[in-house]
Motif scaffolding. Sequence first.
Motif: not given
Length: 170
Positions: A49-66
């Motif tokens: 849910v955080l990934h889809q609705f809250v994370f900004s594009d800057d954070v989404s670039a690191y989503v695989i690491y998260i």
Amino acid sequence: MATQFQNEVILALPDISKIEFKRIDKSYFKVITINFFLVFILFFIGLVVLHQFVFSDDVSAYVIYIYALFFIFFGCIFAYFLLSFPKRKYALREKDISYKDGLLARKMTTVPFSRIQHVEIDEKPISRLFGLSSLSVYTAGDSSDDLEIKGIQKETALQIKEFISTKVNE
């Protein structure tokens, strides 16, 4: 004539390692696993849910690491549960009850029957599916349980409770 006060030095201590501890029921690991994965799924849904609705594009670039850190973190917790499970043991003796557990920080608690106020048996929903109970021993002067043994067959927990109650009332 008054007797003299004596306080002799103890030279030989009892050998606690000779106590024969019993392992808790193996099916209790299933209870731990079910509870673990229920929590894991809730946190995973929260992360999605955080990934889809809250994370900004800057954070989404690191989503695989998260996600990788998330799975590593929960994998380490599960490994800890797996490795520490065989360390959970209890012993019932003539004058006390003992419980030990822990992998990194080992703990052993012994409660003499003379200090016990009451004993409770608790069955949580998932444990009940496997016929397991928790035995909690309470002593004077504290609001929390002083010793709790989770993962005992219900019949065994009832027998231990009856034995302790008999000893406490003697």
